[in-house]
Write a protein that holds these residues in place. Structure first.
Motif, PDB file in Angstrom:
ATOM      1  N   UNK A  48       0.817  -1.209   0.000  1.00 53.27           N
ATOM      2  CA  UNK A  48       0.000   0.000   0.000  1.00 53.27           C
ATOM      3  C   UNK A  48       0.851   1.259   0.000  1.00 53.27           C
ATOM      4  N   UNK A  49       2.109   1.179   0.438  1.00 50.14           N
ATOM      5  CA  UNK A  49       2.951   2.383   0.487  1.00 50.14           C
ATOM      6  C   UNK A  49       3.709   2.606  -0.822  1.00 50.14           C
ATOM      7  N   UNK A  50       3.541   1.704  -1.802  1.00 49.23           N
ATOM      8  CA  UNK A  50       4.278   1.833  -3.057  1.00 49.23           C
ATOM      9  C   UNK A  50       3.494   2.563  -4.132  1.00 49.23           C
ATOM     10  N   UNK A  51       2.221   2.840  -3.891  1.00 48.34           N
ATOM     11  CA  UNK A  51       1.449   3.622  -4.847  1.00 48.34           C
ATOM     12  C   UNK A  51       0.780   2.814  -5.932  1.00 48.34           C
ATOM     13  N   UNK A  52       0.743   1.491  -5.819  1.00 52.65           N
ATOM     14  CA  UNK A  52       0.060   0.681  -6.815  1.00 52.65           C
ATOM     15  C   UNK A  52      -1.446   0.773  -6.666  1.00 52.65           C
ATOM     16  N   UNK A  53      -2.168   0.554  -7.763  1.00 50.73           N
ATOM     17  CA  UNK A  53      -3.629   0.638  -7.701  1.00 50.73           C
ATOM     18  C   UNK A  53      -4.263  -0.739  -7.637  1.00 50.73           C
ATOM     19  N   UNK A  54      -3.451  -1.779  -7.665  1.00 47.98           N
ATOM     20  CA  UNK A  54      -3.957  -3.125  -7.442  1.00 47.98           C
ATOM     21  C   UNK A  54      -3.724  -3.524  -5.987  1.00 47.98           C
ATOM     22  N   UNK A  55      -4.371  -4.597  -5.593  1.00 47.91           N
ATOM     23  CA  UNK A  55      -4.194  -5.149  -4.251  1.00 47.91           C
ATOM     24  C   UNK A  55      -3.840  -6.619  -4.445  1.00 47.91           C
ATOM     25  N   UNK A  56      -2.547  -6.902  -4.457  1.00 48.28           N
ATOM     26  CA  UNK A  56      -2.066  -8.220  -4.856  1.00 48.28           C
ATOM     27  C   UNK A  56      -1.981  -9.178  -3.678  1.00 48.28           C
TER      28      UNK A  56
END
Length: 348
Positions: free
Chosen positions: A122-130
């Motif tokens: 969540x702190x890396x700025x991705x818009x997926x939730x892997x």
């Protein structure tokens, strides 16, 4: 002029997390670079969104999901060429992940790097939730979504899996290659790009978006492992993660519980019991964050429905069943309420 949410996108009035400025801009920075290489000024993508192209160079800058998704949607409309998500993911480097990229490079093994990556994604700025799941001699990396935003899901999946390939090769070498990639949408016109990039069997129209790698890679030792430096970086990551999770933790926990029980049609009472609290307490705690159980249930259902509908071979009845609806009629009513069209019209 206010832009109305597109079909399948979350409604900011329903979910305050949509407006929470918690997303780092690493992905958007790479997107702006790709756009510039194709003749589109980065400022054109940012105009009217509440930030400037120069802000994307500030690692401390944060945007909301609404801002990030609107910039991506605009890029998909303006940037020439196909496979924009593949191009963005393939342009990434470990440094694109910011502090998280530094942490994974210091891990003892690739398996540890995966664990750290999933824990702090969540702190890396991705818009997926892997998520990562071990199955025999294979490891599946599965792509989920924070919001049911169907317009950018293909971009998000492309960016995630292309990035996974880049990061894996940065950590363990050029021999790192997926076993296969499954995509929950029809093959696009540029499907050949997938084959060239991933170099493994591909399946479009699958039930979910996921990528398989050999489990043996998890034991691969990383050359830059440093226990002391890793401990220091993890302490910084944990501080940043805690700040974000304070805004998201309860809602994310409830959504995960709903996802596990989705096919059974989860109730507030059932989910509260799963979380060892009374239904009254759960409703009160959600209310303190401006949320409701019904909003979260709708979010999870919409995300699942939009993902399943991308597979044209999956019958509508099966989509309804896997999304927790008692019958197809109630599913159709809910879908029409979300999008203004029927499931079959949406697919067309």
């Amino acid at each position: 002029m206010t832009q109305a949410p597109a079909a399948g996108t979350p409604d900011a009035a329903e979910d305050p997390r949509y407006e929470a400025a918690i997303f780092p801009v690493f992905l958007l920075q790479t997107l702006a670079q790709v756009a510039a290489s194709r003749g589109i000024e980065p400022q054109t993508l940012c105009r009217g969104l509440g930030f400037h192209a120069e802000d994307l160079d500030d690692p401390a800058f944060r945007v909301s999901y609404r801002q990030a998704s609107l910039m991506i949607r605009r890029a998909l409309q303006l940037v020439p060429g196909d496979g924009l998500g593949l191009a963005v993911g393939n342009r990434n480097v470990l440094g694109t992940l910011g502090l998280l990229g530094h942490a994974v490079s210091l891990c003892p093994t690739l398996g540890d790097a995966f664990d750290i990556g999933m824990r702090y994604q969540v702190v890396a700025g991705g818009i997926t939730q892997s998520s990562v799941r071990l199955s025999g001699n294979e490891v599946w990396v599965e792509a989920g979504f924070r919001f049911p935003d169907v317009e950018i899901q293909v971009f998000a999946v492309e960016e995630l899996f292309a990035s996974l390939l880049v990061y894996g090769r940065s950590l363990v070498g050029k021999d790192f290659t997926p076993l296969r990639v499954e995509l929950a949408y029809p093959a696009p016109a540029y499907a050949a790009q997938y084959g060239s990039l991933f170099g493994c069997p591909l399946r479009f129209g699958a039930e979910q978006n996921r990528c398989a790698i050999e489990a043996r890679w998890l034991m691969h030792e990383l050359p830059n492992h440093n226990p002391l430096a890793l401990k220091q970086v993890l302490a910084l990551l944990e501080t940043e993660h805690t700040q974000v999770r304070q805004k998201l933790d309860l809602a994310a926990t409830v959504e995960r519980a709903i996802e596990r029980a989705l096919r059974r049609g989860p109730s507030l009472e059932h989910i509260a019991g799963e979380l060892n609290m009374s239904s009254r307490t759960l409703r009160r705690r959600l209310g303190e964050q401006g949320l409701s159980f019904e909003t979260l249930l709708n979010n999870v259902r919409r995300t699942r429905v939009m993902s399943l509908l991308m597979n044209p071979e999956l019958p509508v009845e099966r989509v309804a069943e896997q999304s927790g609806y008692a019958d197809v009629r109630s599913f159709r009513r809910a879908f029409k309420r979300w999008t203004g069209v029927s499931p079959s019209e949406f697919r067309q």
